[in-house]
Scaffold this active site. Structure first.
Site, PDB file in Angstrom:
ATOM      1  N   SER A  39       0.814  -1.301  -0.148  1.00  0.00           N
ATOM      2  CA  SER A  39       0.022   0.088   0.067  1.00  0.00           C
ATOM      3  C   SER A  39       0.970   1.298  -0.026  1.00  0.00           C
ATOM      4  CB  SER A  39      -0.873   0.015   1.268  1.00  0.00           C
ATOM      5  OG  SER A  39      -1.575  -1.263   1.435  1.00  0.00           O
TER       6      SER A  39
HETATM    7  N1  SAH Z   1       0.406  -4.818   4.233  1.00  0.00           N
HETATM    8  C1  SAH Z   1       0.851  -5.530   3.376  1.00  0.00           C
HETATM    9  C2  SAH Z   1      -0.186  -5.287   2.241  1.00  0.00           C
HETATM   10  C3  SAH Z   1      -0.172  -6.337   1.327  1.00  0.00           C
HETATM   11  S1  SAH Z   1      -1.612  -6.376  -0.073  1.00  0.00           S
HETATM   12  C4  SAH Z   1       2.313  -4.726   3.019  1.00  0.00           C
HETATM   13  O1  SAH Z   1       2.706  -3.907   3.680  1.00  0.00           O
HETATM   14  O2  SAH Z   1       2.928  -5.261   1.872  1.00  0.00           O
HETATM   15  C5  SAH Z   1      -2.707  -7.388   0.749  1.00  0.00           C
HETATM   16  C6  SAH Z   1      -2.362  -8.773   1.196  1.00  0.00           C
HETATM   17  O3  SAH Z   1      -3.535  -9.548   1.713  1.00  0.00           O
HETATM   18  C7  SAH Z   1      -2.002  -9.500  -0.214  1.00  0.00           C
HETATM   19  O4  SAH Z   1      -0.856 -10.156  -0.034  1.00  0.00           O
HETATM   20  C8  SAH Z   1      -2.966 -10.919  -0.198  1.00  0.00           C
HETATM   21  O5  SAH Z   1      -2.594 -12.029  -0.618  1.00  0.00           O
HETATM   22  C9  SAH Z   1      -3.442 -10.687   1.231  1.00  0.00           C
HETATM   23  N2  SAH Z   1      -4.881 -11.354   1.613  1.00  0.00           N
HETATM   24  C10 SAH Z   1      -6.071 -11.266   0.736  1.00  0.00           C
HETATM   25  N3  SAH Z   1      -7.021 -12.175   1.335  1.00  0.00           N
HETATM   26  C11 SAH Z   1      -6.418 -12.625   2.369  1.00  0.00           C
HETATM   27  C12 SAH Z   1      -6.998 -13.492   3.531  1.00  0.00           C
HETATM   28  N4  SAH Z   1      -8.275 -13.905   3.635  1.00  0.00           N
HETATM   29  N5  SAH Z   1      -6.145 -14.017   4.391  1.00  0.00           N
HETATM   30  C13 SAH Z   1      -4.682 -13.363   4.475  1.00  0.00           C
HETATM   31  N6  SAH Z   1      -4.177 -12.557   3.595  1.00  0.00           N
HETATM   32  C14 SAH Z   1      -5.084 -12.253   2.597  1.00  0.00           C
END
Ligand code: SAH
Length: 260
Positions: A107
């Site tokens: 993000s």
């Molecule tokens: N906070 C992260 C942002 C990652 S983007 C950072 O700093 O990089 C959001 C992430 O949520 C993705 O990697 C995606 O695979 C994950 N995601 C989506 N649905 C999910 C679920 N049900 N459980 C765990 N992770 C999930």
């Protein structure tokens, strides 16, 4: 057990226990460590003094309204450029989301700052145990580690769970527990949480997240509001019940079920 794969050896957060044998990568000026501790030259613009670049990023966010000193300090501390692919290192401190592989994105700093500020807003100086849904590359987990007592961070994609582990290993954050599992089920073993923060947006907030939130705790998550548009949702769990507030529009990757 809800929210966790069947492999019982993974039931307990093993991070950071696994890290005890790992030698921390020393911070070297003009170089950037990569997985395995090998250093390489950093592209111009980040490596010479990434602390100054981060300070400039924080200063811009402050101009845009970031007031929380804890969030400012965390953003100034965690080296975002170490969490993005080498080809994107030069964009590491721009206010932009960046691809982190497997179709997911880290993000943009202003959104991370906003969500962390909301999470910390109602709590005490240092937030207690927090559940993060969507570890991604591990950047936000590293920030959370600066402002919370303990961080349980769940990721459903094995490739990213492993990438986050590699990214976080040199930081030796003893209070971060990385979990491979479906965050839609939460992580009951760590409950109750003083805070829950999601980096992926679904149609609605899973009930178990609210169940696992402590009374007095706060949840911050993107949720589909109108059509396919998402907005930030803040939920406070009080002794009188649930209080919800839908805020500005946001754009997050979708919340998906299952582990892949
Ligand atoms: N906070 C992260 C942002 C990652 S983007 C950072 O700093 O990089 C959001 C992430 O949520 C993705 O990697 C995606 O695979 C994950 N995601 C989506 N649905 C999910 C679920 N049900 N459980 C765990 N992770 C999930």
């Amino acid at each position: 057990m809800p929210g966790y794969p069947s492999d019982r050896s993974r039931e307990r957060p093993r991070f950071p226990a696994r890290l005890d044998s790992v030698t921390p990568v020393p911070h070297q000026k003009n170089t950037l460590s990569v997985a395995g501790g090998v250093a390489r030259d950093v592209p111009v613009g980040v490596g010479l003094d990434s602390g100054a670049v981060r300070q400039r990023m924080v200063a811009k966010l402050v101009q845009q309204g970031l007031t929380d000193a804890r969030v400012q300090a965390a953003l100034a501390t965690v080296e975002r450029h170490r969490f993005v692919d080498s080809a994107l290192v030069n964009q590491g401190y721009e206010d932009t989301s960046l691809p982190i592989g497997l179709g997911q994105t880290i993000s943009k700093p202003s959104v991370v700052a906003r969500m962390l500020s909301l999470l910390l807003e109602s709590g005490s100086a240092h937030l207690g145990r927090v559940l993060e849904i969507g570890t991604g590359c591990g950047y936000q987990a590293a920030l959370l580690a600066q402002v919370c007592t303990e961080v349980y961070s769940m990721e459903r994609l094995r490739g990213l769970h492993e990438k986050a582990r590699d990214n976080l290993r040199p930081l030796r954050l003893a209070n971060v527990h990385l979990l491979l599992g479906d965050g839609m089920l939460g992580y009951a073993k760590g409950a109750p949480y003083a805070g829950i923060i999601a980096a992926a947006g679904g149609q609605r907030i899973p009930d178990c997240w609210l169940d696992q939130l402590a009374v007095g705790g706060r949840l911050v998550a993107p949720v589909v509001s109108v059509g396919t548009q998402q907005a930030l949702l803040v939920v406070d769990k009080t002794s009188d019940g649930i209080r919800q507030c839908l805020l500005e529009g946001v754009l997050f990757v979708p919340l998906k079920s299952g582990v892949a």
